[in-house]
Design an enzyme around this catalytic site. Structure first.
Site, PDB file in Angstrom:
ATOM      1  N   ASP A 105      35.851  50.327  55.109  1.00 43.21           N
ATOM      2  CA  ASP A 105      35.493  49.497  53.951  1.00 43.21           C
ATOM      3  C   ASP A 105      33.996  49.619  53.619  1.00 43.21           C
ATOM      4  O   ASP A 105      33.181  49.880  54.501  1.00 43.21           O
ATOM      5  CB  ASP A 105      35.861  48.037  54.271  1.00 43.21           C
ATOM      6  CG  ASP A 105      35.983  47.199  53.016  1.00 43.21           C
ATOM      7  OD1 ASP A 105      36.012  47.766  51.898  1.00 43.21           O
ATOM      8  OD2 ASP A 105      36.055  45.959  53.150  1.00 43.21           O
TER       9      ASP A 105
ATOM     10  N   ASN B 243      45.539  48.076  46.552  1.00 43.27           N
ATOM     11  CA  ASN B 243      44.540  48.913  45.872  1.00 43.27           C
ATOM     12  C   ASN B 243      45.062  49.512  44.555  1.00 43.27           C
ATOM     13  O   ASN B 243      44.277  49.955  43.722  1.00 43.27           O
ATOM     14  CB  ASN B 243      44.023  50.031  46.789  1.00 43.27           C
ATOM     15  CG  ASN B 243      43.115  49.540  47.895  1.00 43.27           C
ATOM     16  OD1 ASN B 243      43.062  50.115  48.981  1.00 43.27           O
ATOM     17  ND2 ASN B 243      42.369  48.467  47.655  1.00 43.27           N
TER      18      ASN B 243
HETATM   19  C1  IPE Z   1      41.159  47.370  52.582  1.00 49.80           C
HETATM   20  O1  IPE Z   1      39.961  47.319  51.892  1.00 49.80           O
HETATM   21  C2  IPE Z   1      41.904  48.606  52.202  1.00 49.80           C
HETATM   22  C3  IPE Z   1      41.277  49.878  52.591  1.00 49.80           C
HETATM   23  C4  IPE Z   1      40.209  50.011  53.322  1.00 49.80           C
HETATM   24  C5  IPE Z   1      41.961  51.050  52.136  1.00 49.80           C
HETATM   25  P1  IPE Z   1      39.816  46.458  50.558  1.00 49.80           P
HETATM   26  O2  IPE Z   1      38.393  46.604  50.120  1.00 49.80           O
HETATM   27  O3  IPE Z   1      40.846  46.844  49.577  1.00 49.80           O
HETATM   28  O4  IPE Z   1      40.121  44.988  51.070  1.00 49.80           O
HETATM   29  P2  IPE Z   1      39.766  43.560  50.458  1.00 49.80           P
HETATM   30  O5  IPE Z   1      40.278  43.540  49.068  1.00 49.80           O
HETATM   31  O6  IPE Z   1      38.282  43.424  50.493  1.00 49.80           O
HETATM   32  O7  IPE Z   1      40.427  42.587  51.356  1.00 49.80           O
HETATM   33  C1  IPE Z   2      36.977  51.155  50.971  1.00 52.51           C
HETATM   34  O1  IPE Z   2      35.840  50.892  50.219  1.00 52.51           O
HETATM   35  C2  IPE Z   2      37.824  52.271  50.378  1.00 52.51           C
HETATM   36  C3  IPE Z   2      39.066  51.816  49.739  1.00 52.51           C
HETATM   37  C4  IPE Z   2      39.512  50.595  49.715  1.00 52.51           C
HETATM   38  C5  IPE Z   2      39.856  52.837  49.081  1.00 52.51           C
HETATM   39  P1  IPE Z   2      35.876  49.924  48.975  1.00 52.51           P
HETATM   40  O2  IPE Z   2      36.211  50.729  47.763  1.00 52.51           O
HETATM   41  O3  IPE Z   2      36.752  48.765  49.216  1.00 52.51           O
HETATM   42  O4  IPE Z   2      34.360  49.452  48.888  1.00 52.51           O
HETATM   43  P2  IPE Z   2      33.815  47.979  48.647  1.00 52.51           P
HETATM   44  O5  IPE Z   2      34.492  47.087  49.627  1.00 52.51           O
HETATM   45  O6  IPE Z   2      34.144  47.617  47.242  1.00 52.51           O
HETATM   46  O7  IPE Z   2      32.342  48.077  48.892  1.00 52.51           O
HETATM   47 MG    MG Z   3      36.480  46.955  50.059  1.00 57.34          MG
END
Ligand code: IPE
Ligand code: IPE
Ligand code: MG
Length: 253
Positions: free
Chosen positions: A21, A69
């Site tokens: 993340d 997502n």
């Molecule tokens: C969790 O991260 C999913 C992945 C890392 C693929 P998110 O960024 O989507 O999670 P939330 O929305 O902050 O809980």
């Molecule tokens: C994790 O990084 C990757 C995926 C969920 C695909 P994020 O895209 O959630 O990045 P933040 O949490 O918005 O910084």
């Molecule tokens: Mg994230």
């Protein structure tokens, strides 16, 4: 002794799950679009997988795209799917060199045709590798997995091939996407968020949870070692008492 030497002499987690993340925030910090963060996440993936493999971890499972997502802007979703397809193809020589067996969990039929085809190809060409199993969680959600597991089991009962009284933990395990993986020992989540976001809820029932503020594109071997070091210094009691564990330890040494 450096950190690597220290952790090598101790209990190594068999299965590490990572919630990768913070890509968006990493990009934003540099005044760039979110996708720039996703594009710069590949080094962290390599460091985590090869780092874990070198110390003897058998399985690394990565949260790459959740069922939730899909609700992101279409532009980001499309870019992520294209990036996934390209990266998977590009990494094949390294997978072969490092003995990485690729696996995938999730509702894979949700993926765009091209991404699914590439994924299947990569799984097929790496299927005889034995050093480490690298599982990509794609269109993965724990609730979806458990719901589909219940449907599979219910169908077997209805068809008369499974007795209702024979349903136990192992039957559930066998009907999850992760049926070929051991339980998660250590879960690492980057970016400072302290939640599970619908990840491997059954499989993490007794996992040690480790949270770090490092944003995923900055994650390196040293960060992995720190997580493992923390894991090794926790006592996994599985419901027993400390004294019981000391007794078991004496018996085995
Ligand atoms: C969790 O991260 C999913 C992945 C890392 C693929 P998110 O960024 O989507 O999670 P939330 O929305 O902050 O809980
Ligand atoms: C994790 O990084 C990757 C995926 C969920 C695909 P994020 O895209 O959630 O990045 P933040 O949490 O918005 O910084
Ligand atoms: Mg994230």
């Amino acid at each position: 002794m450096n950190l690597l030497e220290q952790i090598k002499n101790n209990k190594i987690p068999k299965h590490i799950a990572i919630i990768m993340d913070g890509n968006g925030r990493w990009a934003k910090k540099q005044g760039m679009a979110r996708i720039f963060g996703h594009r710069n996440a590949l080094t962290a993936v390599r460091e985590a997988v090869i780092g874990a493999s070198e110390i003897g971890t058998e399985a690394v499972t990565l949260y790459a795209f959740s069922t939730e997502n899909w609700n992101r802007p279409k532009l980001e979703v499309d870019a992520l799917m294209t990036l996934l397809t390209k990266s998977l193809k590009k990494e094949v020589p390294d997978f072969q060199k490092n003995g990485v067996k690729v696996n995938a969990i999730g509702r894979l039929t949700d993926l765009p045709k091209k991404a699914l085809e590439t994924l299947k190809e990569v799984i097929d060409v790496t299927k005889t590798n034995t050093k480490i199993t690298l599982t990509f969680s794609l269109s993965y959600g724990s609730r979806e997995e458990i719901t589909s597991c219940i449907k599979k089991i219910a169908t077997k009962v209805k068809e008369g091939v499974l007795d209702i009284n024979a349903i136990n933990d192992n039957v559930v395990h066998q009907n999850l996407y992760t049926h070929n993986l051991p339980d998660v020992d250590l879960m690492i989540r980057t970016s400072g968020e302290q939640r599970l976001s619908n990840y491997l809820l059954w499989q993490m029932a007794y996992a040690e949870l480790y949270f770090t503020d490092v944003l995923w594109p900055d994650f390196r071997r040293e960060d992995l070692y720190k997580a493992i070091y923390t894991y090794q210094n926790r006592e996994r009691r599985f419901g027993k008492t400390s004294e019981q564990l000391d007794g078991e330890h004496e018996q085995t040494t």
